[in-house]
Design a protein around this motif. Structure first.
Motif, mmCIF file in Angstrom:
data_model
loop_
_atom_site.group_PDB
_atom_site.id
_atom_site.type_symbol
_atom_site.label_atom_id
_atom_site.label_comp_id
_atom_site.label_asym_id
_atom_site.label_seq_id
_atom_site.Cartn_x
_atom_site.Cartn_y
_atom_site.Cartn_z
ATOM 1 N N SER A 559 0.851 -1.190 0.000
ATOM 2 C CA SER A 559 0.000 0.000 0.000
ATOM 3 C C SER A 559 0.886 1.238 0.000
ATOM 4 C CB SER A 559 -0.918 0.013 1.218
ATOM 5 O OG SER A 559 -0.151 0.032 2.412
ATOM 6 N N LYS A 563 -3.155 3.382 0.928
ATOM 7 C CA LYS A 563 -4.106 2.909 -0.071
ATOM 8 C C LYS A 563 -3.454 1.836 -0.953
ATOM 9 C CE LYS A 563 -6.718 7.244 -0.449
ATOM 10 N NZ LYS A 563 -7.166 8.318 -1.368
ATOM 11 N N LYS A 564 -4.269 0.871 -1.349
ATOM 12 C CA LYS A 564 -3.794 -0.165 -2.268
ATOM 13 C C LYS A 564 -3.605 0.427 -3.661
ATOM 14 C CE LYS A 564 -3.932 -3.850 0.461
ATOM 15 N NZ LYS A 564 -2.745 -4.645 0.760
#
Length: 634
Positions: A559, A563-564
């Motif tokens: 990530s 966030k991915k």
């Protein structure tokens, strides 16, 4: 409920109700344990099997050699081979019929050994003296060449082979290429411009080895590259130790984080008796690039060791004769020290040390009558250590100490260092013997039946040295339909496929054995079934498809700023970074994200190794090179 306690060599069990009360079974409490032998790895068993196979194939080659000589030898001495077979029997053995070995009488044998004190004296004479030698002497020499033919580490042709080549410039350039892949951000660079200096240091016979290590460690790193100079010096020091036969820290050379408890496995000499064991343990977790670095270091160590065995411009036999003469001169020095030593105990210890060094006998203290433990092979280093402790202050002792420091004292023809001798040196001597003695014995010059090999192996006898059973063929027995109990017992270790029936020899191998089908069987034996897709074969770890899966799987786990990564970003990373770099570092990922995603700050999580990705597309990257090589050579 049933509770189990499963260990490495035991299994405990108990049956209880839901209130943890032990139940009864047949009037007894339902609990117990079962003890069994702890599981052991197959490494030792495999090593013994490999040794048996190697010895069996050596006997196979020597049997073929005997058959080639048999007809001509029967005209000279019909009982020659029978005497050789009895040579290993004790004189007290009732099966022994004759006391001589090479010749019919003991007196003739004595004269022969006096004229040729070692096998290398005989080999040298057969190459150089233009006269007809006894066929029995020729057989003894060629038998020795075929039996101890050497290793196959070098692919150089006979015409281009030189024992004095060590190619430091190639070594440094390849090392730089590998470290740029393996540690792209470290700045580790070695100075290719100093390759000639390194070679001069290695070849300097008057410089002590410890001084050589220091000098090489100083000139090998690129001093102009300040960012990685400290690490380059650290690695250079360990590489110089390794190539000169000293104990080196391979975790530093390969930059592996090692626990203190495992550090002894990584700290060893390449000529240690347990070096192969250590290498097998450390190589299991190394990357392809690390393995290539290790192979480079080992190959250079072998080349330098060979340089110390074979003198420049000399044949193997000439160098061994020089060792024999040097040993004789050093023995005179040692005997003088022993004779004039004021401390008789130390003098006796010197005598015993030499006795064990030459004959590998137990070392016994003259006063206590206590034998030193013989836990390992009595090596040259052990002999040197005892000699240094027991020398006096005479001028002969000073000379001995100097030769020990130069690693030149009491050289032996037979030593564990001979493992670095390549087969080319022995084939060169075999061909010279054939050319010299073939004038008197035409059968020696029989042409190699395999036309494709005649450029490198012109004579039929050459195949006994050059031919190797391919590793993927395995034991030369059929795995099924065998009438021999031993063969049936070992069927699980045989996979060879025949083309035709009949005896297999080096000259008809491709007519009798199907290489392609045998290779396919070899690969199938090594593959297993998938644990998720039952019945399906697993993919090779370095296959294109599996490497693509591991890269994408690792990308899925990371990530950026909490966030991915989106699918499109992952695909771009895959194309821009992984398809172009053997190893992708965290720094490369950050730079790419800054340049392409315009992020103000970057915080990456999810990498198993915080500095780089563990997976790569190494096979995909190598493919263009492999394709190019195939187009130019195939």
């Amino acid at each position: 409920m049933v509770g189990l306690d499963i260990g490495t060599n035991s299994c405990g069990w108990v049956a209880t109700d839901f209130d943890n009360n032990i139940l009864k079974m047949h009037g007894k409490r339902a609990l117990g344990s079962h003890l069994f032998d702890e599981g052991v790895s197959a490494a030792d068993r495999r090593a013994f099997r490999t040794t048996r196979r190697r010895i069996k194939r050596r006997k196979w080659r020597l049997k073929l050699l005997e058959e080639i000589f048999d007809e001509e030898m029967a005209k000279v001495d019909p009982n020659f081979f029978a005497r050789l077979k009895e040579s290993g029997l004790s004189p007290l053995d009732t099966r022994k019929n004759v006391s001589s070995i090479v010749f019919p009488t003991k007196k003739m044998d004595k004269q022969f050994y006096k004229k040729f004190p070692t096998i290398y004296h005989l080999r040298n004479a057969l190459m150089k003296q233009d006269k007809k030698f006894d066929l029995r002497a020729i057989y003894i020499a060629i038998h020795h060449i075929v039996k101890y033919r050497g290793n196959f580490l070098s692919n150089s042709s006979i015409s281009n082979f030189s024992a004095s080549k060590i190619e430091i410039d190639r070594f440094v350039n390849e090392l730089n290429d590998l470290y740029s892949i393996f540690l792209p951000e470290s700045g580790v660079i070695f100075d290719a411009g100093n390759a000639s200096k390194v070679e001069d240091i290695i070849r300097n016979e008057q410089m002590f080895k410890l001084d050589k290590i220091k000098e090489i460690a100083d000139v090998l790193p690129d001093t102009e590259n300040k960012s990685g100079l400290k690490l380059s010096k650290k690695i250079s020091k360990e590489i110089s130790k390794a190539i000169l036969g000293y104990k080196a820290k391979f975790e530093i050379i390969l930059q592996v984080n090692v626990d203190k408890t495992d550090s002894s496995i990584w700290n060893f000499k390449l000529n240690d008796e347990n070096a192969d064991v250590n290498l097998s343990e450390i190589t299991s977790d190394l990357t392809d690039t690390q393995l290539q670095i290790l192979d480079l270091v080992r190959n250079l160590f072998s080349a330098i060791s060979l340089l110390n065995i074979v003198d420049e411009g000399s044949t193997l036999s000439e160098s061994m004769i020089r060792k024999y003469n040097d040993h004789a001169q050093d023995l005179k020095l040692l005997k003088t020290v022993i004779k004039n030593h004021s401390d008789r105990k130390k003098a006796h210890n010197l005598q015993l040390a030499y006795d064990k060094y030459v004959n590998n006998r137990h070392f016994v203290d003259v006063e206590t009558k206590k034998a030193f433990p013989n836990k390992h092979l009595y090596r040259k280093s052990d002999f040197y250590e005892i000699v240094k402790k027991n020398l006096d202050a005479s001028k002969e002792a000073v000379q001995i100490r100097k030769e020990i420091a130069l690693d030149k004292f009491m050289p032996k023809q037979r030593s564990d260092e001979n493992g670095v001798i390549p087969f080319q040196l022995n084939q060169i001597e075999l061909d010279k013997i054939i050319e010299n003695q073939g004038k008197y014995y035409p059968f020696l010059k029989e042409i190699n039946p395999i036309k494709a090999h005649r450029m490198q192996a012109p004579y039929k006898l050459d195949e006994l040295i050059r031919f190797r059973v391919p590793y993927y063929v395995g034991p030369m027995i059929e795995p099924t339909n065998s009438s021999y109990p031993q063969t049936r017992q070992n069927q699980s270790f045989a996979w060879m496929v025949r083309k035709a029936k009949g005896r297999i020899t080096p000259w008809n191998f491709d007519e009798k054995v199907d290489r392609q089908k045998s290779a396919n069987n070899f690969i199938k034996r090594l593959t297993t079934k998938d644990t998720y897709l039952f019945g399906e074969d697993v993919l090779p770890a370095n296959s294109l498809l599996y490497q693509k899966y591991t890269v994408l799987d690792e990308l899925n786990k990371i990530s950026v700023n909490g966030k991915k990564l989106s699918v499109s970003v992952k695909q771009e990373l895959y194309e821009d970074l992984f398809k172009k770099n053997n190893t992708v570092s965290a720094k490369q990922l950050k730079n790419w994200l800054i340049e392409n995603q315009k992020l103000p700050y970057i915080k990456i999580k999810g990498l198993a190794d915080q500095t780089k990705f563990n997976s790569s597309l190494s096979t995909y990257i190598k493919f263009p090179d492999l394709k190019l090589k195939c187009n130019t050579k195939c």
